[in-house]
Design a protein around this motif. Structure first.
Motif, short mmCIF file in Angstrom:
data_model
loop_
_atom_site.label_atom_id
_atom_site.label_comp_id
_atom_site.label_asym_id
_atom_site.label_seq_id
_atom_site.Cartn_x
_atom_site.Cartn_y
_atom_site.Cartn_z
N PRO A 1 2.45 -7.21 0.33
CA PRO A 1 2.93 -6.63 -0.92
C PRO A 1 4.41 -6.93 -1.12
N ALA A 2 4.83 -7.10 -2.38
CA ALA A 2 6.24 -7.40 -2.66
C ALA A 2 7.11 -6.19 -2.29
N TYR A 3 8.38 -6.48 -2.10
CA TYR A 3 9.33 -5.43 -1.71
C TYR A 3 9.39 -4.32 -2.76
N GLY A 4 9.21 -3.09 -2.32
CA GLY A 4 9.34 -1.94 -3.22
C GLY A 4 8.17 -1.74 -4.16
N ASP A 5 7.04 -2.39 -3.87
CA ASP A 5 5.88 -2.28 -4.75
C ASP A 5 5.24 -0.90 -4.62
N PRO A 6 5.21 -0.09 -5.70
CA PRO A 6 4.64 1.27 -5.57
C PRO A 6 3.13 1.25 -5.38
N THR A 7 2.47 0.12 -5.70
CA THR A 7 1.01 0.09 -5.57
C THR A 7 0.57 -0.54 -4.25
N SER A 8 1.51 -0.74 -3.32
CA SER A 8 1.13 -1.37 -2.06
C SER A 8 0.21 -0.44 -1.26
N PRO A 9 -0.60 -1.02 -0.36
CA PRO A 9 -1.61 -0.20 0.33
C PRO A 9 -1.06 1.05 1.02
N VAL A 10 0.16 0.96 1.58
CA VAL A 10 0.67 2.15 2.31
C VAL A 10 0.95 3.31 1.38
N ASN A 11 1.10 3.06 0.07
CA ASN A 11 1.45 4.14 -0.85
C ASN A 11 0.24 4.68 -1.61
N GLN A 12 -0.97 4.31 -1.19
CA GLN A 12 -2.16 4.78 -1.91
C GLN A 12 -2.46 6.24 -1.58
N PRO A 13 -3.12 6.95 -2.51
CA PRO A 13 -3.40 8.38 -2.29
C PRO A 13 -4.27 8.68 -1.08
N ASP A 14 -5.07 7.70 -0.61
CA ASP A 14 -5.92 8.01 0.53
C ASP A 14 -5.21 7.76 1.86
#
Lengths: 144, 115, 184
Positions: C109-122
């Motif tokens: 994922p690109a730097y600072g991407d809010p939709t990257s896997p680590v930031n997912q609700p699960d």
């Protein structure tokens, strides 16, 4: 150990503030950056600064080698002991909800104890590491 | 393109650290190389915790978006453990120097062969 | 503005690392690792990892430099001989690792991407960010994750540090007295 007058005066002035800052970081870690790890390292750094400026013999008089060893063990034991207390109160190991009547208070208490354990443990261990190196040097220089 | 720049830096730092560890025979230099590799890994973790428009993970009513706190926690402890393990490595080097009179790898290997 | 600072810092990091590879004076190299850590601490502040920056500044730039200088003062060798063994092998190994990782980066994922896997609700981090205020009641999320959600992890780390202290003490203080190696 003879060191520069400026160095001695400045570090005498600075060391109390470094130690005070360490305690601030320790106890304010819930609200701002910081916590046991950082506080322990800063506390150890303050005493190491004292040892570097005034000589290791002087710092051995204030914090003996033995105290750092006991402190390192006590730090780990406070951490582990908090877990045992929550076990005794019928919860899982390190589950702080059971430590007080209300889960949030229990969490506060648990985090405080754990951070205290980490702070004491890290400060003592870092100082112990420094002492191990310096006392080895002293012993070796004394023999030759 | 700029989104991946951080990764390239991590890769470059890691490769330099690896090179120092393999190429230099001096044991202290090897430990320094190990520290560089460790820093590269920490950089990697911390940089993917960042969220655009987010702030430091300290709850406040004025902010909605925070950076991901999980990599911060893991790396925070990794740094402190890193310095402790570095101290163990340095202590070993000191003992090696006292036994062999050298901290160059090929000298030590040669001394072992002579014995 | 921060983007530029970012870029300059990262380039400076690589330059300092290159200089570390080149330096032969071990004292200078030890001091330079302190500077390297300080640069890292500034970078961590920019990417909002304030707790990590704090630790890096205290540990990397302060304590680990002191420990390294303390160990160097126990050795008589201050300058490396500069015999670099197998430069081509080392270079090719480092480049091979770098090439493999470069090949993998476009999938990241690109730097600072809010939709990257680590930031997912699960993911666990979502719960830490959104629930820790209610569950733990401590504003600093890093503290609540460190001490409460991941308490076992931190217990292990504390034990590792304690064990490292024991190991250094055993290496530097214990062994010598028993064997009486002064006779050598």
């Amino acid at each position: 150990m003879q060191s520069d007058v400026v160095l001695r005066v400045v570090s005498k002035f600075l060391i109390p503030f470094i130690l005070l800052f360490a305690f601030y970081v320790q106890f304010h870690g819930d609200f701002s950056p910081g916590g046991g790890f950082q506080a322990g390292v800063i506390l150890a750094a303050g005493i190491i600064l004292y040892a570097l400026v005034f000589g290791v013999a002087a710092s051995f008089r204030i914090v003996p080698m033995r105290a750092t060893q006991i402190g390192a063990a006590i730090g780990v034991m406070i951490y582990g002991g908090t877990g045992v207390v929550s076990l005794l109160r019928g919860a899982r190991y390190l589950d702080y909800n059971a430590l007080a009547h209300d889960p949030v208070h229990g969490q506060h208490l648990g985090i405080f104890m754990v951070e205290l354990g980490v702070g004491i443990g890290v400060a003592s261990t870092m100082l112990w590491l420094f002492y191990s190196f310096t006392s080895h040097k002293l012993r070796r220089d004394g023999q030759s | 393109m700029t989104g991946l720049f951080g990764y390239w830096t991590v890769i470059a730092t890691l490769a330099i650290g690896l090179y120092i560890m393999i190429a230099h025979g001096n044991l202290v230099k090897k430990v320094i190389g190990l520290n560089v590799v460790q820093t590269a890994v920490i950089l990697f973790y911390v940089s993917f915790g960042k969220v655009h428009g987010g702030t430091a993970p300290i709850l406040d009513e004025r902010f909605e978006i925070y950076s991901n706190p999980l990599p911060h926690v893991l790396m925070l402890t990794a740094i402190v453990v890193g310095v402790a393990t570095t101290a163990v490595a340095l202590a070993l080097i000191v003992r090696i120097w006292e036994s062999y009179g050298s901290i160059e790898e090929d000298d030590i290997v040669r001394a072992e062969l002579v014995e | 503005m921060t983007d530029w600072l970012h870029l300059v810092l990262l380039i400076a990091l690589v330059v300092v690392a290159l200089d570390l590879a080149r330096l032969r004076d071990l004292f200078a190299a030890a001091m330079l690792t302190g500077f390297f850590s300080l640069l890292c601490a500034v970078y961590y502040t920019i990417v909002d990892a304030v707790d990590v920056a704090f630790t890096e500044a205290a540990v990397g730039a302060g304590l680990s430099t002191v420990l390294m200088l303390g160990a160097l003062s126990l050795l008589d060798e201050r300058v490396e001989t500069g015999r670099v063994r197998n430069r081509i092998g080392a270079l090719s190994a480092a480049l091979a690792v770098a090439a493999m990782m470069l090949y993998a980066t476009p999938d990241m994922p690109a730097y600072g991407d809010p939709t990257s896997p680590v930031n997912q609700p699960d993911r666990p981090a979502w719960r830490y960010v959104h629930q820790s205020g209610k569950e733990i009641g401590v504003p600093n999320i890093v503290t609540s994750v460190l001490a409460s959600y991941r308490g076992y992890d931190t217990l292990g780390e504390t034990n590792v540090i304690f064990t490292a202290g024991l190991a250094v003490y055993a290496l530097l203080a214990g062994v010598r007295r028993k064997r009486g190696q002064d006779a050598e």
